[in-house]
Design an enzyme around this catalytic site. Structure first.
Site, PDB file in Angstrom:
ATOM      1  N   ASP A  39       4.954   2.123  -4.042  1.00 26.96           N
ATOM      2  CA  ASP A  39       4.034   1.735  -5.126  1.00 26.96           C
ATOM      3  C   ASP A  39       2.688   2.330  -4.724  1.00 26.96           C
ATOM      4  O   ASP A  39       1.861   1.665  -4.113  1.00 26.96           O
ATOM      5  CB  ASP A  39       3.980   0.201  -5.199  1.00 26.96           C
ATOM      6  CG  ASP A  39       3.232  -0.296  -6.424  1.00 26.96           C
ATOM      7  OD1 ASP A  39       3.037   0.490  -7.366  1.00 26.96           O
ATOM      8  OD2 ASP A  39       2.834  -1.479  -6.422  1.00 26.96           O
ATOM      9  N   ASP A  76       1.381  -2.244   4.734  1.00 27.73           N
ATOM     10  CA  ASP A  76       0.133  -1.890   4.042  1.00 27.73           C
ATOM     11  C   ASP A  76      -0.908  -1.602   5.108  1.00 27.73           C
ATOM     12  O   ASP A  76      -0.836  -2.143   6.206  1.00 27.73           O
ATOM     13  CB  ASP A  76      -0.351  -3.034   3.134  1.00 27.73           C
ATOM     14  CG  ASP A  76      -1.228  -2.535   1.994  1.00 27.73           C
ATOM     15  OD1 ASP A  76      -0.733  -2.406   0.855  1.00 27.73           O
ATOM     16  OD2 ASP A  76      -2.420  -2.246   2.249  1.00 27.73           O
ATOM     17  N   CYS A 106       3.736   0.241   0.265  1.00 21.27           N
ATOM     18  CA  CYS A 106       2.343  -0.103  -0.057  1.00 21.27           C
ATOM     19  C   CYS A 106       2.420  -1.483  -0.696  1.00 21.27           C
ATOM     20  O   CYS A 106       2.447  -1.611  -1.913  1.00 21.27           O
ATOM     21  CB  CYS A 106       1.746   0.926  -1.003  1.00 21.27           C
ATOM     22  SG  CYS A 106       1.516   2.523  -0.221  1.00 21.27           S
ATOM     23  N   ALA A 163       0.766  -4.703  -0.339  1.00 25.08           N
ATOM     24  CA  ALA A 163      -0.202  -5.767  -0.630  1.00 25.08           C
ATOM     25  C   ALA A 163      -0.670  -5.717  -2.083  1.00 25.08           C
ATOM     26  O   ALA A 163      -0.856  -4.615  -2.612  1.00 25.08           O
ATOM     27  CB  ALA A 163      -1.386  -5.639   0.310  1.00 25.08           C
ATOM     28  N   PRO A 164      -0.856  -6.848  -2.742  1.00 25.29           N
ATOM     29  CA  PRO A 164      -0.788  -8.231  -2.254  1.00 25.29           C
ATOM     30  C   PRO A 164       0.616  -8.856  -2.269  1.00 25.29           C
ATOM     31  O   PRO A 164       0.728 -10.062  -2.101  1.00 25.29           O
ATOM     32  CB  PRO A 164      -1.718  -8.964  -3.224  1.00 25.29           C
ATOM     33  CG  PRO A 164      -1.573  -8.208  -4.505  1.00 25.29           C
ATOM     34  CD  PRO A 164      -1.346  -6.767  -4.125  1.00 25.29           C
ATOM     35  N   GLY A 165       1.642  -8.066  -2.493  1.00 27.94           N
ATOM     36  CA  GLY A 165       2.992  -8.609  -2.316  1.00 27.94           C
ATOM     37  C   GLY A 165       3.707  -8.980  -3.593  1.00 27.94           C
ATOM     38  O   GLY A 165       4.769  -9.613  -3.539  1.00 27.94           O
ATOM     39  N   GLY A 166       3.183  -8.584  -4.741  1.00 25.35           N
ATOM     40  CA  GLY A 166       3.835  -8.907  -6.012  1.00 25.35           C
ATOM     41  C   GLY A 166       5.263  -8.390  -6.046  1.00 25.35           C
ATOM     42  O   GLY A 166       6.194  -9.089  -6.458  1.00 25.35           O
ATOM     43  N   LYS A 167       5.428  -7.141  -5.601  1.00 25.48           N
ATOM     44  CA  LYS A 167       6.767  -6.537  -5.694  1.00 25.48           C
ATOM     45  C   LYS A 167       7.618  -6.919  -4.481  1.00 25.48           C
ATOM     46  O   LYS A 167       8.827  -7.081  -4.613  1.00 25.48           O
ATOM     47  CB  LYS A 167       6.636  -5.026  -5.871  1.00 25.48           C
ATOM     48  CG  LYS A 167       5.843  -4.699  -7.133  1.00 25.48           C
ATOM     49  CD  LYS A 167       5.741  -3.255  -7.432  1.00 25.48           C
ATOM     50  CE  LYS A 167       4.824  -3.010  -8.621  1.00 25.48           C
ATOM     51  NZ  LYS A 167       3.387  -3.229  -8.342  1.00 25.48           N
ATOM     52  N   CYS A 172       0.455   2.653 -11.244  1.00 26.35           N
ATOM     53  CA  CYS A 172      -0.064   2.036 -12.471  1.00 26.35           C
ATOM     54  C   CYS A 172      -1.066   3.012 -13.082  1.00 26.35           C
ATOM     55  O   CYS A 172      -2.191   2.655 -13.392  1.00 26.35           O
ATOM     56  CB  CYS A 172      -0.655   0.657 -12.223  1.00 26.35           C
ATOM     57  SG  CYS A 172      -1.886   0.588 -10.921  1.00 26.35           S
TER      58      CYS A 172
HETATM   59  C1  LIG Z   1      -0.872  -0.397  -6.010  1.00 27.48           C
HETATM   60  S1  LIG Z   1      -1.309  -1.295  -4.607  1.00 27.48           S
HETATM   61  C2  LIG Z   1       0.197  -2.090  -4.183  1.00 27.48           C
HETATM   62  C3  LIG Z   1       0.534  -3.296  -5.005  1.00 27.48           C
HETATM   63  C4  LIG Z   1       1.745  -4.029  -4.456  1.00 27.48           C
HETATM   64  N1  LIG Z   1       2.883  -3.174  -4.339  1.00 27.48           N
HETATM   65  C5  LIG Z   1       2.115  -5.219  -5.329  1.00 27.48           C
HETATM   66  O1  LIG Z   1       2.996  -5.123  -6.169  1.00 27.48           O
HETATM   67  O2  LIG Z   1       1.534  -6.288  -5.134  1.00 27.48           O
HETATM   68  C6  LIG Z   1      -1.402  -0.052  -3.413  1.00 27.48           C
HETATM   69  C7  LIG Z   1      -1.525  -0.549  -1.996  1.00 27.48           C
HETATM   70  O3  LIG Z   1      -1.405   0.591  -1.141  1.00 27.48           O
HETATM   71  C8  LIG Z   1      -2.136   0.347   0.008  1.00 27.48           C
HETATM   72  N2  LIG Z   1      -2.288   1.662   0.681  1.00 27.48           N
HETATM   73  C9  LIG Z   1      -2.988   2.729   0.267  1.00 27.48           C
HETATM   74  N3  LIG Z   1      -2.834   3.757   1.099  1.00 27.48           N
HETATM   75  C10 LIG Z   1      -1.987   3.339   2.082  1.00 27.48           C
HETATM   76  C11 LIG Z   1      -1.445   3.936   3.238  1.00 27.48           C
HETATM   77  N4  LIG Z   1      -1.735   5.200   3.560  1.00 27.48           N
HETATM   78  N5  LIG Z   1      -0.632   3.205   4.021  1.00 27.48           N
HETATM   79  C12 LIG Z   1      -0.338   1.921   3.709  1.00 27.48           C
HETATM   80  N6  LIG Z   1      -0.832   1.295   2.623  1.00 27.48           N
HETATM   81  C13 LIG Z   1      -1.640   1.996   1.817  1.00 27.48           C
HETATM   82  C14 LIG Z   1      -3.397  -0.306  -0.482  1.00 27.48           C
HETATM   83  O4  LIG Z   1      -4.021  -1.055   0.534  1.00 27.48           O
HETATM   84  C15 LIG Z   1      -2.855  -1.182  -1.608  1.00 27.48           C
HETATM   85  O5  LIG Z   1      -2.638  -2.494  -1.162  1.00 27.48           O
END
Ligand SMILES: C[S@@+](CC[C@H](N)C(=O)[O-])C[C@H]1O[C@@H](n2cnc3c(N)ncnc32)[C@H](O)[C@@H]1O
Length: 438
Positions: free
Chosen positions: A316, A271, A247, A249-253, A369
């Site tokens: 994540d 994502d 998961c 986006a936005p790519g921080g990790k 989070c």
């Molecule tokens: C907590 S954010 C991720 C933050 C990211 N890891 C970072 O550090 O920048 C959760 C992400 O999960 C994605 N997401 C939610 N359900 C999903 C799924 N079933 N498949 C793929 N991505 C999913 C959302 O679009 C969102 O971008």
């Protein structure tokens, strides 16, 4: 456009389910002056932060509820009250400007009402403030269900968590150690200090436009909370490994994983949100890193997986974001209690779908989070009970609290966001437990 009217519209958007991160920029574009934009940001974040307190005050000032179609006037009065209770704008100017905003909203009939309500508050502030002190929702400015859940999960800490959620967050950075050491980077900043729990974190005392950060365009630094930086550290990737950021986006990790180890065989950044994936691309470009970006539902593995196992997976997971309320105070208004069971189900589904993609001996880091056990230890309890080849690897760390499974940082702890982590090792066949549930 009048600033108070724009702020009222933003609060209306949030009440209609739009996030502040989307509503604020959309309504700020009409203001060219950066001071106007800063005012709009301060008011809209402030009203969301104080919403449950301001709402309690306003309900006591109104003789009868407004019609649904006049929600903008309700929001305008919240904006007016916020200025009177929390801002250093002279009261007479706040009232006059807020009343004037009724014309911009094309509701001249509401002039008298807005004026009367704000003046009534000025006269009876002490009395009303004393009255609302009887209600936890108003005292801590959180919805009742959220207070109850936090109290249940963290009986000794719930008040501290609620107070921390209403603080302004620090401006935290992650130094790209591929380009420079954080000690070297720290010297380029004034009024900044290291985040000792992290390898690359720095807090800059005064928030600034990222473009003003030394070396930002060249990829020397990224904006990321200290707690979020612990995910890639826990994943501990090694050369030539295949890694999945499920998961992303936005790519921080994603970018942090690559900064720590650019020589991977492959990093898949997955994502399901195409627009958010554009940000992953942008971040990778700025940091001069590469990953395989895939837009798909992580839970629907047949759709996107090439059949090759991963050495490490970061999940994540999508969550309530109850740990990052200080950065996104609109979460208190947007999230509903009914979301919680749905989120927990989704988290378990993702864990279960992705587990077969991990090599025996491989590591999965589950992160949220969130501060709710429903999304953290309880999801993992269900997963571990149903999965024979998983073993929790305890996280030995100086930060956070040890939980029954995993480790939790509470909001404000080490000046960080609230985050939860658990490390799950996939056992090799000969070690698989035979006490599993089926
Ligand atoms: C907590 S954010 C991720 C933050 C990211 N890891 C970072 O550090 O920048 C959760 C992400 O999960 C994605 N997401 C939610 N359900 C999903 C799924 N079933 N498949 C793929 N991505 C999913 C959302 O679009 C969102 O971008």
């Amino acid at each position: 456009m009048n600033l108070r009217a724009a702020a009222a519209k933003i609060i209306c958007d949030v009440m209609d389910g739009v996030s502040l991160a989307d509503a604020l920029p959309a309504r700020s574009v009409q203001f060219n002056d950066s001071r106007d934009q800063a005012f709009l940001q301060a008011v809209s974040y402030g009203v969301c932060r104080g919403y449950f307190r301001l709402d309690a005050i306003l309900k006591r000032l109104l003789d009868k509820p407004l019609k649904t179609k006049d929600q903008d006037i309700y929001c305008l009065m919240l904006v007016g009250l916020y200025q009177l209770t929390d801002m250093r704008v002279p009261a007479h100017a706040s009232v006059a400007e807020t009343v004037a905003a009724t014309s911009v909203l094309k509701k001249i009939w509401a002039k008298g009402l807005v004026n009367a309500v704000l003046r009534r508050f000025q006269r009876s502030a002490q009395e009303i403030n004393a009255e609302i002190q009887q209600h936890e929702s108003a005292i801590y400015s959180h919805p009742v269900w959220m207070i109850d859940m936090i109290r249940q999960d963290w009986p000794a800490d719930w008040k501290d968590i609620l107070v921390a959620n209403n603080q302004h967050p620090p401006f935290s950075l992650r130094v790209n150690q591929k380009n420079n050491s954080r000690e070297t980077y720290l010297k380029k900043l004034t009024d900044a200090y290291l985040i000792p729990e992290t390898q690359a974190g720095i807090v800059l005392k005064d928030a600034t436009d990222v473009r003003q950060l030394p070396g930002f365009a060249a990829g020397d630094v990224s904006v990321q909370d200290g707690a979020a930086q612990l995910a890639a550290e826990l994943l501990g990737v090694a050369e030539q490994e295949r890694v999945l950021d499920a998961c992303a986006a936005p790519g921080g990790k994603t970018t942090h994983i690559l900064e720590l180890m650019p020589r991977l065989e492959k990093l898949v950044a997955l994502d399901h949100d195409e627009t958010r994936l554009l940000l992953v691309k942008e971040n990778l470009q700025r940091l001069k890193l590469t990953a395989d970006i895939i837009c798909a539902d992580a839970g629907n593995v047949e759709q996107w997986w090439d059949g090759k196992l991963f050495d490490r997976i970061l999940l994540d997971a999508p969550c309530s974001a109850s740990g990052v309320i200080r950065r996104h105070p609109d979460i208190k208004m947007l999230r509903q209690v009914d979301d919680m069971v749905r989120l927990a189900k989704e988290q378990l589904l993702l864990l279960t779908a992705l587990w077969p993609l991990l090599k025996p001996g491989g590591l999965m880091v589950y992160a949220t989070c969130s501060v709710f056990s429903l999304e953290n230890t309880r999801v993992l309890e269900s997963f571990i009970a149903a999965t024979p080849d998983v073993k929790e690897e305890k996280i030995n760390a100086s930060w956070g609290r040890e939980c029954a499974i995993g480790r939790q940082i509470l909001p404000g702890m080490h000046n960080m966001d609230g985050f939860y982590f658990a490390c799950l090792k996939k056992m090799k066949k000969s070690f698989v437990r035979n006490d599993h549930a089926y």
